[in-house]
Design an enzyme around this catalytic site. Sequence first.
Site, PDB file in Angstrom:
ATOM      1  N   GLU A  34       0.845  -1.185   0.000  1.00 45.06           N
ATOM      2  CA  GLU A  34       0.000   0.000   0.000  1.00 45.06           C
ATOM      3  C   GLU A  34       0.893   1.254   0.000  1.00 45.06           C
ATOM      4  OE1 GLU A  34      -2.795   0.343   3.230  1.00 45.06           O
ATOM      5  OE2 GLU A  34      -3.748   2.085   2.328  1.00 45.06           O
ATOM      6  N   MET A  94       0.819  -2.830   8.690  1.00 45.59           N
ATOM      7  CA  MET A  94       0.059  -2.953   7.450  1.00 45.59           C
ATOM      8  C   MET A  94      -0.866  -4.160   7.512  1.00 45.59           C
ATOM      9  SD  MET A  94      -0.598  -1.815   4.463  1.00 45.59           S
ATOM     10  CE  MET A  94      -1.905  -2.613   3.547  1.00 45.59           C
ATOM     11  N   GLU A  95      -2.121  -3.923   7.098  1.00 44.16           N
ATOM     12  CA  GLU A  95      -3.206  -4.888   7.310  1.00 44.16           C
ATOM     13  C   GLU A  95      -3.341  -5.953   6.233  1.00 44.16           C
ATOM     14  OE1 GLU A  95      -3.634  -1.562   6.518  1.00 44.16           O
ATOM     15  OE2 GLU A  95      -5.332  -1.277   5.174  1.00 44.16           O
ATOM     16  N   ASN A  96      -2.268  -6.351   5.531  1.00 45.81           N
ATOM     17  CA  ASN A  96      -2.367  -7.375   4.479  1.00 45.81           C
ATOM     18  C   ASN A  96      -3.251  -8.535   4.916  1.00 45.81           C
ATOM     19  OD1 ASN A  96      -0.090  -5.932   3.296  1.00 45.81           O
ATOM     20  ND2 ASN A  96       1.071  -6.926   4.937  1.00 45.81           N
ATOM     21  N   HIS A 136      -6.217  -1.900  15.448  1.00 47.98           N
ATOM     22  CA  HIS A 136      -6.460  -1.175  14.196  1.00 47.98           C
ATOM     23  C   HIS A 136      -6.291  -2.105  12.985  1.00 47.98           C
ATOM     24  CE1 HIS A 136      -6.361   2.486  11.606  1.00 47.98           C
ATOM     25  NE2 HIS A 136      -5.608   1.703  10.851  1.00 47.98           N
ATOM     26  N   GLU A 137      -5.165  -2.783  12.925  1.00 45.90           N
ATOM     27  CA  GLU A 137      -4.921  -3.644  11.750  1.00 45.90           C
ATOM     28  C   GLU A 137      -5.931  -4.788  11.714  1.00 45.90           C
ATOM     29  OE1 GLU A 137      -3.077  -2.141   9.788  1.00 45.90           O
ATOM     30  OE2 GLU A 137      -2.120  -0.842  11.273  1.00 45.90           O
TER      31      GLU A 137
HETATM   32  N1  B3K Z   1      -2.855   0.985   5.736  1.00 49.71           N
HETATM   33  C1  B3K Z   1      -1.554   1.139   6.318  1.00 49.71           C
HETATM   34  C2  B3K Z   1      -0.857   2.381   5.924  1.00 49.71           C
HETATM   35  C3  B3K Z   1      -0.235   2.336   4.583  1.00 49.71           C
HETATM   36  C4  B3K Z   1       0.611   3.558   4.336  1.00 49.71           C
HETATM   37  C5  B3K Z   1       1.127   3.579   2.952  1.00 49.71           C
HETATM   38  N2  B3K Z   1       2.066   4.646   2.770  1.00 49.71           N
HETATM   39  C6  B3K Z   1      -1.606   1.031   7.806  1.00 49.71           C
HETATM   40  C7  B3K Z   1      -2.890   1.368   8.445  1.00 49.71           C
HETATM   41  O1  B3K Z   1      -3.426   2.450   8.324  1.00 49.71           O
HETATM   42  O2  B3K Z   1      -3.424   0.520   9.096  1.00 49.71           O
HETATM   43 ZN    ZN Z   2      -5.323   1.858   8.878  1.00 48.11          ZN
END
Ligand code: B3K
Ligand code: ZN
Length: 888
Positions: free
Chosen positions: A131, A273-275, A307-308
Amino acid sequence: MKDQEKTPHSIYRKDYQAPYYWIDAVDLTFELGEDATRVRARLQMRRNLENNRSGGHNLVLHGEQLKTLSLKVNDNALAADIWQADEENLTVLTQLPEQFVLESEVEIYPQNNTSLDGLYQSSGNFCTQCEAEGFRRITWFLDRPDVMARYSSTIIADQKKYPVLLSNGNRCEQRDLGDGRHLVRWEDPFLKPSYLFALVAGNLACLDGEFITRSGRKVRLEIWVEPQNIEQCEHALRSLQQSMKWDEERFGLEYDLDIYMIVAVSDFNMGAMENKGLNVFNTKYVLSSPETATDKDYEDIQGVIGHEYFHNWTGNRVTCRDWFQLTLKEGLTVFRDEQFSADMGSAAVKRIEDVKILRTAQFDEDRGPMAHPIRPDSYIEMNNFYTVTVYNKGAEIIRLYHTLLGEAGFRKGMDLYFQRFDGQAVTCDDFRMAMADANDEDFTQLERWYDQAGTPLLHIDMEYDAEAKSCTLHLQQSQSTPDLVKNWQPWVIPVRIGLLGEQGEDLLCRLDDTPDAKTEHVLKVTQEKQSFRFHEVNARPVLSPLRRFSAPVKLDMQRDREEMAFLMAHDSDHFNRWDAGQTLAQDVLLDLTADIQARRELSLDSLFVSGFEKILHDTHLDGAIKALMLTLPNEHLLSLQMQEIDMDALHTAREFALSTLAQHFKQQWLDLYHSLRSTTPYSNDKNAINRRRLQACALEFLGYLPHTDHQHIGIQLAEEQFQAADNMSDAEAALKLLVNHPGPARDKALSDFYKRWKHEPLVLDKWFTLQASANHPGVVDEVLALAQHPDFSMKNPNRFRSLINIFSAKNPTYFHAKDGRGYQFLAEQVLAMDALNPQTAARVVSAFNQWKHYDVARRALMQAQLKRIIASPGLSKDVYEIVSRSLG
Ligand code: B3K
Ligand code: ZN
């Protein structure tokens, strides 16, 4: 800019178009190597019949820094003259069938990837960050969130060096290849956009656990870390279990795969990061032990893990159609994590902390060159828009729905949102409509919060009619930054209020047109000017406005200090009690600042001092909230109130107030400090945490006492505390005081700390941070010297931030030193970092964003550094965008 001649171009929200092709399935094969990594991608594609029925639009894929080895369509190699590739795209120049399989093979070089975007190495392990647009650094693709596909991935790597091979979904094959390499294959049954893809390979250890969902399914939980960190994962695992349970109970949302993995890596551009099924985390938000992590670290870990995890529904199952919609998943997920943390700890404390961030960082963003609505209209580099506005103000806008609808109505809206959009990539409008439809509301006007940038200014006047026993509130809204939005239109602002009687009691009163008397009301302001009348109010009340900060606005009210002191002492809403105290303190500090500028004699307002004393002696407040109430607003927050910021005067004013309070209550601070000494070993229950917080607050004030006969009681106590500490919170609180006092005690503590922790990177980060945020005039020289320290590193974002971002953003007094050395130093760091890691460079260069709010001399110095940066050859678009907006 990488390409010298080109000026980076903007992408506009209004230009959104659906893709001309879809990708239904993706099969990836990675051969990970030391010199190069091969990536084969088999994409099952089909024309979008809605906008490309005839196939007249060529296929254009995204890709960056890929060495293309071969391309095939339906098993036939594509001749070199029917495709072309440039720095960003691959275009297939021939008409393609309605459905086809596109195969590509590329070579990439993760070992040289210092941007930490795409596939890269950290501590010798492989990991990914996709992301927003990192997947295109892995393979040719339609790298946009509205292209959702089913993924499978095969990873091949040296068995010894990379015994653990992970990707999204379920592991479905694993075998030895006989040549020293092994293969693992993963399949993810859920549709997802490319930004949620992840791969990890390395030598990692695992702490596992499980969670039984409310429907009785067993989910395996795995936390993967470098082997030396395996003892520090318990809290992360427990936080994950708490998150899973909370989302079931609060939102009825259950986890969907059989396995949930978290991998902690030390080199990471952000928090986590929420992969899908395979979160990648910064070690900072996973690892903890009492000796190495503070109470705040423990809370942050719980919050980020939550959050993730919550993204699995708000972000992954329902994702964003395009990146302009980012707040759809981020604002909503921040709101959810805030509610989670409030439930796990103290709701009032959590609310205060969140509002502090909003009022400093987000209000600051609104008055600078990066001001944008929570749904931006354009960007050059998407990564620059992961901002406090999109995240934290976005969460405040979700909170508006919650305030307007109540918990049950909000839940109905969420249920409908998932019912309608599960498995799709949607927009903020879709969310707003689901909330409206589920509750039979018209939320048309709420869209303005998504369209209009800037902080609303809310003016409130109260009028009391003794005869009629009625009280009328006149509210008026406007933009606090005039002209930011042309053709501005009023926002919907829910204003939660209470009225207090003479003794500070909550008054029961009835609002016009409503049958029941209540002690708390939510006024729905929708027009520029609006009035609300309350009945059965027997005497002139005191207004408690905007309780729990019911909307992200700046209040503009004529209130005398007595009124604020009264609320500070009596408001039943803890948030507003804190807020009244902060408003009073701010008023006092700004007056002192003006006195300093006018060279008048200084004295601390006695009303404020007595209000402060009441809080100090209040036995009903818990330690955490009391500590917050006894903390004065910082220079950054105060600076937002000044047209032309005078950081030196603000700092002097604040120091004066702190030392006056320290001396005036010297004995009380000492008694408080000693009474809070722990008699039992470390525990992280709520009471112990509250006790530590208040004790740290008392110690901080003791640090502001003067030296007497070469003695300093604060320094002595801090030294003792530092030596005796059995946990990082106590050690850090002591060191925070010591670093402000150059001398032998400081030197010894810093050197002991360094010796003890030099092999523990997250703790060593604290060592840098404490020195970068120190409050004494030598700090600029020290920061410059620390940038040469052998443990300082440009390659590790945590380390870089712990020195450079902290100094430039959290130590305004010395960063803005008159001679401009702080500025020059920052510009050098930005340029050096930009060559390695543009995202991290762009974050830190934002420290210059408010340059136009300073005095002529500083303005000139900052502008010169900004010009120097923008003139540098080879600048990234990340830094270019921030700096050009800043200069523009
Ligand atoms: N979605 C990611 C953040 C990605 C940032 C990219 N530069 C973490 C989060 O907000 O949970
Ligand atoms: Zn987020």
